[in-house]
Design an enzyme around this catalytic site. Structure first.
Site, PDB file in Angstrom:
ATOM      1  N   HIS A 438      -7.548  -8.163  -1.623  1.00 14.47           N
ATOM      2  CA  HIS A 438      -6.349  -8.110  -2.284  1.00 14.47           C
ATOM      3  C   HIS A 438      -5.029  -7.713  -2.842  1.00 14.47           C
ATOM      4  O   HIS A 438      -3.809  -8.756  -3.339  1.00 14.47           O
ATOM      5  CB  HIS A 438      -6.448  -8.543  -4.027  1.00 14.47           C
ATOM      6  N   ARG A 439      -4.832  -7.043  -1.906  1.00 17.08           N
ATOM      7  CA  ARG A 439      -3.256  -6.073  -1.823  1.00 17.08           C
ATOM      8  C   ARG A 439      -2.473  -6.907  -0.995  1.00 17.08           C
ATOM      9  O   ARG A 439      -1.470  -7.176  -1.527  1.00 17.08           O
ATOM     10  CB  ARG A 439      -3.450  -4.312  -1.335  1.00 17.08           C
TER      11      ARG A 439
END
Length: 465
Positions: A438-439
């Site tokens: 998700h980064r």
């Protein structure tokens, strides 16, 4: 200028490597790019190439030894340089030069403290008795108060990697018959013993560790309950078990996956895709070509094309920036005897179906042989892993760092689907689960990429054009 050839750091998580074989001998003139030796890590086999033109003055570590990264394995001379310069470097290691009588094996004693070996380990490193080389060693080892003759010492000679393999497999070195020079136990002997014994290796538990003292029981051993005291039943214990020591490869995999779950915030997207057209195209290709194509081959090529079509997904996270790649490199999960490996198909978006199939088949063959190169296991932005052949309909996988995601492909199943004109019919589907970091990637972007992948899979002619 004379210099050491040192054991290279072939991967970020390897502190040592096994020197599998030398491709040169002493006195050989080498050139830049020449392969000098082959070394093996927990994950791959790596060729050590020369970065200069030189002459091999002395090989100080023999094939079969496990060596810490950075340790000298040979001494090189510049072209035209006198041997005395190389002898000076050998002297730093405690080895006599060209005019001395100290054999190469003496280095193994000299570096034993660096390798945390015991005296017994060092003795097992020496050349087996009965050979010409061993006769030259007698004076040196006698001066050190050590006996080389196995009949006098009762010691068993074995290579470092053979001892480590035997220990990892839970086999006593005394159970192995040596087939190397002078009866020395080498890697091949351990492999043959393991194959002969199969997997029914159990740990031996002493019948009695210590006699009971004043009616007290001997301590429990390996999880087994102590005997009863004064008529009282023994405390409840665990059942019988066999402990299989961790291999270095398994430790590496465990550490990387644990770090992935801790450092990369995973989120998951699931999609069901119809594959009726894909199966029909696969059958047509297999009927007319000389090679067999799997569903996984189509998925690898489709993943590559989807990453090319949605380039914001073709990224990895770094502490400084999101790194976006101009070419598409897709990793493929392959099971090997050592464990799961993920070699990378480079420039996959530019390959034909034949190119993808050929590359993956080559990787699979060399993975089973333990011959993958380290650089083939590095890089990639996304991995394809498939458990459909085991009947697993869907699963979620852990991202292989530092990649952005991993696509878990399930089994082909038939189920009711809504077809044209909203009519219920039987369709063939595959469920995939995309694990995403998700980064660098948000949910909408990952959904956009997965949508494009579905379009390719459900209209597979697009994969081939």
């Amino acid at each position: 200028m004379a210099s050491f050839l040192r054991m290279p750091g072939v991967s970020a998580d390897s502190e040592e490597a096994t020197l599998e074989e030398w491709n040169v001998s002493e006195g050989t003139e080498i050139h830049e790019g020449d392969v000098l030796a082959t070394v093996e890590t927990e994950k791959a086999v790596v060729e050590v190439a020369s970065d200069q033109r030189a002459v091999v003055h002395r090989i100080v570590i023999e094939a079969g030894a496990t060596v810490p990264v950075g340790e000298p394995i040979a001494v090189l001379l510049a072209i035209g340089e006198e041997a005395a310069a190389g002898d000076a470097l050998l002297a730093e290691l405690g080895i006599a030069g060209a005019t001395g009588a100290t054999p190469k094996v003496a280095l193994q004693v000299d570096i034993s403290t660096k390798r945390n070996l015991t005296e017994e380990d060092v003795l097992q490193e020496v050349i087996a008795p009965g050979t010409e080389e061993s006769k030259a060693n007698d004076a040196v080892w006698s001066a050190a108060g050590m006996v080389l003759d196995s009949q006098r010492s009762g010691r068993i000679f074995s290579s470092p990697i053979a001892r480590r393999m035997a220990r990892d497999a839970g086999i006593s070195i005394e159970q192995i018959e040596g087939g190397g020079p002078g009866g020395r136990i080498v890697r091949k002997d351990v492999e043959q013993t393991i194959a002969r014994m199969g997997t029914d290796l159990t740990l031996s538990v002493p019948e009695q560790v210590a006699p009971a003292v004043q009616g007290l029981p001997a301590p429990a051993v390996q999880g087994l309950p102590a005997p009863a005291v004064q008529g009282l039943p023994a405390p409840a214990g665990v059942g019988e078990f066999v402990e299989v020591p961790h291999t270095k490869f398994r430790k590496v995999v465990a550490n990387r996956l644990q770090a992935s779950k801790q450092q990369a915030p995973h989120f998951y997207l699931r999609a069901t895709m119809r594959v009726d057209k894909l199966l029909a195209l696969r059958a047509q290709v297999n009927a007319t070509s000389s090679f067999r194509v799997s569903i996984n081959d189509f998925f690898v090529l489709a993943v590559a094309k989807a990453l090319a079509d949605v380039p914001r997904m073709n990224v990895v996270w770094t502490d400084e920036a999101i790194r976006q790649f101009t070419s598409v490199d897709v990793a493929v999960a392959i099971a090997s005897e050592k464990g799961l490996v993920t070699p990378v198909v480079r420039g996959a978006e530019k390959l034909s179906l034949t190119g993808v199939v050929t590359t993956i088949r080559d990787y699979a063959t060399r993975a089973r042989q333990g011959r993958l190169q380290q650089h083939e296991l590095e890089g990639g932005t996304l991995t394809v892993t498939n458990l459909g052949m085991y009947g697993i309909e869907e699963f979620a996988a852990i991202i292989n760092p530092p990649q952005v995601g991993i696509l878990a492909v399930g089994a082909v199943v038939k189920q009711p689907v809504v077809g044209a004109a909203d009519r219920l019919e039987v369709g063939t589907v595959i469920t995939v689960t995309l694990s995403v970091d998700h980064r660098p990637v948000d949910g909408v972007l990952a959904a956009e990429w997965l949508k494009r992948l579905r379009e390719l899979i459900e209209n597979p002619i697009q994969i081939l054009v």
